[in-house]
Design an enzyme around this catalytic site. Structure first.
Site, PDB file in Angstrom:
ATOM      1  N   ASP A  18       0.825  -1.213   0.000  1.00  0.00           N
ATOM      2  CA  ASP A  18       0.000   0.000   0.000  1.00  0.00           C
ATOM      3  C   ASP A  18       0.860   1.265   0.000  1.00  0.00           C
ATOM      4  OD1 ASP A  18      -2.280   1.477   0.014  1.00  0.00           O
ATOM      5  OD2 ASP A  18      -2.745   1.177   2.126  1.00  0.00           O
ATOM      6  N   GLY A  19       0.320   2.307  -0.614  1.00  0.00           N
ATOM      7  CA  GLY A  19       0.980   3.612  -0.555  1.00  0.00           C
ATOM      8  C   GLY A  19       1.642   4.044  -1.854  1.00  0.00           C
ATOM      9  N   ASN A  20       1.446   3.279  -2.908  1.00  0.00           N
ATOM     10  CA  ASN A  20       2.066   3.633  -4.200  1.00  0.00           C
ATOM     11  C   ASN A  20       1.560   4.977  -4.717  1.00  0.00           C
ATOM     12  OD1 ASN A  20       3.235   1.133  -4.084  1.00  0.00           O
ATOM     13  ND2 ASN A  20       1.900   0.191  -5.607  1.00  0.00           N
ATOM     14  N   ARG A  22       0.210   7.521  -3.043  1.00  0.00           N
ATOM     15  CA  ARG A  22       0.690   8.659  -2.242  1.00  0.00           C
ATOM     16  C   ARG A  22       2.170   8.937  -2.498  1.00  0.00           C
ATOM     17  NH1 ARG A  22      -1.376   6.303   3.094  1.00  0.00           N
ATOM     18  NH2 ARG A  22      -1.868   4.619   1.656  1.00  0.00           N
ATOM     19  N   TRP A  23       2.921   7.872  -2.714  1.00  0.00           N
ATOM     20  CA  TRP A  23       4.351   8.032  -3.029  1.00  0.00           C
ATOM     21  C   TRP A  23       4.508   8.882  -4.286  1.00  0.00           C
ATOM     22  CZ3 TRP A  23       7.613   7.080  -7.071  1.00  0.00           C
ATOM     23  CH2 TRP A  23       8.983   7.013  -6.791  1.00  0.00           C
ATOM     24  N   SER A  63      -7.044  -5.974  -5.736  1.00  0.00           N
ATOM     25  CA  SER A  63      -8.214  -6.532  -5.056  1.00  0.00           C
ATOM     26  C   SER A  63      -9.435  -6.500  -5.977  1.00  0.00           C
ATOM     27  CB  SER A  63      -8.509  -5.734  -3.785  1.00  0.00           C
ATOM     28  OG  SER A  63      -9.092  -4.497  -4.129  1.00  0.00           O
ATOM     29  N   ASN A  66     -10.432  -3.029  -6.563  1.00  0.00           N
ATOM     30  CA  ASN A  66      -9.552  -2.109  -7.302  1.00  0.00           C
ATOM     31  C   ASN A  66     -10.010  -1.815  -8.736  1.00  0.00           C
ATOM     32  OD1 ASN A  66      -6.478  -3.263  -5.697  1.00  0.00           O
ATOM     33  ND2 ASN A  66      -7.716  -1.464  -5.245  1.00  0.00           N
ATOM     34  N   TRP A  67     -10.999  -2.571  -9.238  1.00  0.00           N
ATOM     35  CA  TRP A  67     -11.529  -2.273 -10.582  1.00  0.00           C
ATOM     36  C   TRP A  67     -12.164  -0.894 -10.613  1.00  0.00           C
ATOM     37  CZ3 TRP A  67      -9.832  -5.392 -14.172  1.00  0.00           C
ATOM     38  CH2 TRP A  67      -9.588  -6.744 -13.894  1.00  0.00           C
ATOM     39  N   ARG A 189       1.578  -4.394   6.695  1.00  0.00           N
ATOM     40  CA  ARG A 189       0.932  -3.346   5.895  1.00  0.00           C
ATOM     41  C   ARG A 189       1.656  -2.020   6.086  1.00  0.00           C
ATOM     42  NH1 ARG A 189      -5.279  -2.363   4.275  1.00  0.00           N
ATOM     43  NH2 ARG A 189      -4.804  -0.770   2.745  1.00  0.00           N
ATOM     44  N   ARG A 195      -5.656  -1.804   8.362  1.00  0.00           N
ATOM     45  CA  ARG A 195      -6.820  -2.671   8.135  1.00  0.00           C
ATOM     46  C   ARG A 195      -6.424  -3.799   7.193  1.00  0.00           C
ATOM     47  NH1 ARG A 195      -8.039   2.446   5.939  1.00  0.00           N
ATOM     48  NH2 ARG A 195      -7.507   2.312   3.729  1.00  0.00           N
TER      49      ARG A 195
END
Ligand code: FPP
Length: 241
Positions: A18-20, A22-23, A63, A66-67, A189, A195
């Site tokens: 997670d966080g791609n 925001r990066w 996930s 994610n679609w 995570r 979560r």
């Protein structure tokens, strides 16, 4: 670090990459650039964890939810996944030498025929390996996975093979994508979120959790070491005392 530096290693770790986005945003870049960097981190961490001797490693790549992302972002992730599969095919001998078995968790029917072909090919080509079991969850949802297993059981009940009273936890486990793999010991995570997001719900029933504020593209082998050191200190009771 090395395997001998840890008193106990988890048998199965699950990693939520997670966080791609925001990066990338922090750098004024398109979100897809974050996924490109995230895919590099995935390779680095997967290799490191395998070399350490962790026998089962599951990565959450995409996930069922994610679609809902913009089409160009979905396409970018699928493209990265395809590139990884091509690389895995090109480096098949190397992967086999290292004992890497690659598998994919999730409903692949919704993916492109090219992706499905490559996924089937890689799974089949590595199926005799057992040292490092690398799972990539794509179009994966934990609730959907459990539902799928339950439907298979319902069919067995309808055919008279099984009575409702006989349905066991093992029957449900047996219908999951991870049927022959150990439960998840540790979920990692990054990016500050705390979560599970529908990831390996059944398999993580007794998992330890480790969170970090680091964004996935910045996640290093040192961060994985920190998670593993925290894990070995946890007192795991499995509901007992
Ligand atoms: C979550 O970060 C990341 C994803 C939904 C995609 C992960 C995909 C990859 C790392 C690359 C493709 C995979 C392989 C196996 C090569 P986010 O976009 O939700 O980040 P954000 O919360 O900062 O927006």
């Amino acid at each position: 670090m090395e395997k001998s530096d840890f008193s106990v290693l988890p048998s199965h770790i699950g990693i939520i990459m997670d966080g791609n986005g925001r990066w990338a945003k922090k750098r004024g870049l398109e979100r897809s650039k974050g996924h490109i960097e995230g895919a590099k981190t995935f390779r680095k961490i997967g290799e490191y964890a395998g070399n350490l001797g962790i026998s089962h490693i599951s990565f959450y790549a995409f996930s069922t939810e994610n679609w809902a992302r913009p089409q160009n972002e979905v396409d970018a992730i699928m493209q990265l996944f395809y590139e990884y599969l091509e690389e895995a095919r090109e480096r098949l001998d190397e992967n086999l030498e290292k004992g890497i078995r690659l598998r994919f968790l999730g409903d692949r029917a919704a993916l492109s025929p090219e992706l499905q072909y490559m996924m089937d090919y890689i799974e089949d080509a590595t199926k005799e390996m057992s040292k490092v079991n690398l799972n990539i969850a794509v179009n994966y949802g934990g609730q959907q996975e459990i539902l799928h297993s339950v439907k298979k059981i319902a069919q067995r009940v309808r055919s008279g093979e099984l009575s409702p009273d006989e349905i066991s936890l093992d029957d449900i486990s047996a219908g999951l994508y991870t049927s022959d793999q150990p439960p998840v010991d540790l979920v990692i995570r990054p990016s500050g979120e705390q979560r599970l997001s529908n990831f390996l719900l059944w398999q993580s029933a007794y998992a330890e959790f480790w969170y970090s504020d680091v964004l996935w593209p910045d996640f290093t082998t040192d961060d994985l070491d920190k998670a593993l050191l925290a894990y070995e200190k946890r007192n795991r009771r499995f509901g007992g005392i």
